[in-house]
Design a protein around this motif. Structure first.
Motif, PDB file in Angstrom:
ATOM      1  N   LYS A  14       0.828  -1.215   0.000  1.00  0.00           N
ATOM      2  CA  LYS A  14       0.000   0.000   0.000  1.00  0.00           C
ATOM      3  C   LYS A  14       0.871   1.278   0.000  1.00  0.00           C
ATOM      4  O   LYS A  14       1.929   1.295   0.633  1.00  0.00           O
ATOM      5  CB  LYS A  14      -0.852  -0.040   1.280  1.00  0.00           C
ATOM      6  N   THR A  28     -12.946  12.390  -6.838  1.00  0.00           N
ATOM      7  CA  THR A  28     -11.956  11.802  -5.916  1.00  0.00           C
ATOM      8  C   THR A  28     -10.565  12.405  -6.101  1.00  0.00           C
ATOM      9  O   THR A  28      -9.754  12.344  -5.196  1.00  0.00           O
ATOM     10  CB  THR A  28     -11.829  10.286  -6.110  1.00  0.00           C
ATOM     11  N   ALA A  64      -6.092   9.606  -6.284  1.00  0.00           N
ATOM     12  CA  ALA A  64      -6.952   8.425  -6.100  1.00  0.00           C
ATOM     13  C   ALA A  64      -6.994   7.602  -7.387  1.00  0.00           C
ATOM     14  O   ALA A  64      -7.005   6.366  -7.339  1.00  0.00           O
ATOM     15  CB  ALA A  64      -8.358   8.866  -5.697  1.00  0.00           C
ATOM     16  N   GLN A  65      -6.983   8.271  -8.538  1.00  0.00           N
ATOM     17  CA  GLN A  65      -6.997   7.538  -9.815  1.00  0.00           C
ATOM     18  C   GLN A  65      -5.683   6.779 -10.020  1.00  0.00           C
ATOM     19  O   GLN A  65      -5.672   5.657 -10.518  1.00  0.00           O
ATOM     20  CB  GLN A  65      -7.227   8.510 -10.978  1.00  0.00           C
ATOM     21  N   GLN A  80      -3.835   5.634  -7.575  1.00  0.00           N
ATOM     22  CA  GLN A  80      -3.872   4.516  -6.615  1.00  0.00           C
ATOM     23  C   GLN A  80      -4.653   3.335  -7.184  1.00  0.00           C
ATOM     24  O   GLN A  80      -4.260   2.180  -7.006  1.00  0.00           O
ATOM     25  CB  GLN A  80      -4.521   4.970  -5.293  1.00  0.00           C
ATOM     26  N   GLU A  81      -5.779   3.627  -7.875  1.00  0.00           N
ATOM     27  CA  GLU A  81      -6.582   2.539  -8.475  1.00  0.00           C
ATOM     28  C   GLU A  81      -5.740   1.756  -9.476  1.00  0.00           C
ATOM     29  O   GLU A  81      -5.757   0.530  -9.494  1.00  0.00           O
ATOM     30  CB  GLU A  81      -7.777   3.129  -9.241  1.00  0.00           C
ATOM     31  N   GLU A  82      -5.006   2.482 -10.305  1.00  0.00           N
ATOM     32  CA  GLU A  82      -4.160   1.821 -11.307  1.00  0.00           C
ATOM     33  C   GLU A  82      -3.053   1.031 -10.606  1.00  0.00           C
ATOM     34  O   GLU A  82      -2.740  -0.097 -10.985  1.00  0.00           O
ATOM     35  CB  GLU A  82      -3.562   2.875 -12.256  1.00  0.00           C
ATOM     36  N   GLU A  88      -3.047  -0.337  -7.681  1.00  0.00           N
ATOM     37  CA  GLU A  88      -3.556  -1.579  -7.072  1.00  0.00           C
ATOM     38  C   GLU A  88      -3.695  -2.684  -8.112  1.00  0.00           C
ATOM     39  O   GLU A  88      -3.532  -3.857  -7.798  1.00  0.00           O
ATOM     40  CB  GLU A  88      -4.893  -1.319  -6.365  1.00  0.00           C
ATOM     41  N   ARG A  89      -3.972  -2.290  -9.365  1.00  0.00           N
ATOM     42  CA  ARG A  89      -4.075  -3.294 -10.446  1.00  0.00           C
ATOM     43  C   ARG A  89      -2.703  -3.740 -10.923  1.00  0.00           C
ATOM     44  O   ARG A  89      -2.457  -4.922 -11.111  1.00  0.00           O
ATOM     45  CB  ARG A  89      -4.816  -2.681 -11.649  1.00  0.00           C
ATOM     46  N   TYR A 125      -5.329  10.767 -16.592  1.00  0.00           N
ATOM     47  CA  TYR A 125      -6.353  10.879 -15.547  1.00  0.00           C
ATOM     48  C   TYR A 125      -7.506  11.777 -16.019  1.00  0.00           C
ATOM     49  O   TYR A 125      -7.342  12.583 -16.944  1.00  0.00           O
ATOM     50  CB  TYR A 125      -5.709  11.432 -14.267  1.00  0.00           C
TER      51      TYR A 125
END
Ligand code: UTP
Length: 290
Positions: free
Chosen positions: A4, A142, A146-147, A149-151, A153-154, A251
């Motif tokens: 994380k 967001t 945040a965008q 972070q989403e990428e 995590e993938r 983004y």
């Protein structure tokens, strides 16, 4: 599972030359967009992107940044006595908690890469976010981080936000060379800082939001100065690209380079127009000027 990203670095030790004399005694990062300092807009974006620890790299004449992220007990007491609950709530809602901030000093403004390297011990051996505090993003709710972070995590690795600029403006920025796929995220093949006009591999710029792996610090340790005689973060990322994956995210949103006068003035108008209580009156006043 990827590790994380909990910590963010905010490099705020630059000289703000383009904003003199405003930045002689007052840090550029404390200039106000509507009613919040630039750096608080960016800290808010980081928090919305899941950041839990906020690391500020400052320098001489920048102590007020540390005060801004502390409690102001006398002010809180007076507001409470006067029943100004809304203002009190606003002050406390945006404040990082005890132990959630760290401050270090760059001592000499040798470049963005050097400023980031100054945070190496505070970040330690974990991935971290890097947000330029003089770049504001208006967007999809967001926020930009945040965008990313989403990428992340993938895909893991290093993830950077990119944005299109006109072809004749590429020489002002760090530029990415991507393998364009479907969707908004693309593997990065190469990067270049401030390419000579007409030589940029694309018109996608690194606009000031990054998720980086800690191996960047080892590279920054020996990084020589590059464009503008400064130690550049882009040059260190180019070296890291030889051994690690980088993904560019186009983004949703729009950035304002508030280090430039036009970007700063436009951001003030754009952010004020988003506020219902200001919008109509501001449009009316602008109409009277033109
Ligand atoms: P800028 O290049 O926009 O800031 O760096 P600057 O150097 O203050 O601007 P001018 O050109 O003199 O007007 C982006 C961010 O990186 C920080 C700055 O404080 C700014 O928030 N920075 C830059 C550092 O912390 N250290 C540096 O050596 C350079």
């Amino acid at each position: 599972m990827v590790q994380k990203v909990r910590k963010a670095v905010f490099p705020a030790a630059g000289m703000g030359t383009r904003f003199l004399p405003a930045t002689k005694a007052n840090p550029k990062e404390m200039l106000t967009v509507v009613d919040k300092p630039l750096i608080q807009h960016v800290v808010d974006e980081a928090r919305a992107g899941g950041i839990e620890h906020f690391i500020f790299v400052t320098g001489r004449n920048k102590g007020v940044i540390e005060d801004h992220f502390d409690r102001q007990i006398e002010l809180e007491k007076t507001l409470k006595e006067r029943g100004r609950q809304a203002e009190l709530d606003m002050l406390t809602a945006s404040l990082p908690g005890p132990g959630q901030t760290s401050f270090t000093r760059q001592q000499e403004p040798l470049g963005l890469g050097h400023a980031v390297w100054c945070a190496r011990d505070l970040v330690g051996d974990e991935p971290f976010a890097l947000l330029l505090p003089d770049v504001l993003v208006q967007g999809n709710g967001t926020g930009c981080l945040a965008q990313l972070q989403e990428e992340y995590e993938r895909t893991g690795g290093n993830v950077v936000a990119v944005e299109e600029v006109p072809d004749d403006a590429t020489h002002h920025y760090g530029i990415v060379d991507i393998e364009r796929g479907a969707g908004a995220s693309h593997p990065i093949r190469g990067m270049v800082e401030k390419p000579a006009p007409g030589t940029a591999p694309s018109n996608l710029i690194l606009m000031g939001r990054y998720l980086l792996q800690p191996e960047i610090f080892g590279i920054l340790e020996d990084q020589q100065s590059g464009a503008g005689g400064e130690i550049q973060i882009t040059d260190a990322m180019i070296s890291l690209l030889a051994s690690q994956k980088f993904t560019a995210v186009e983004y949703e949103g729009k950035s304002f380079d508030c280090g430039s006068k036009i970007g700063f003035l436009t951001a003030n108008i754009a952010f004020a127009l988003e506020r219902e209580e200001l919008r109509e009156a501001l449009l009316e006043e602008i109409g009277k000027l033109t």
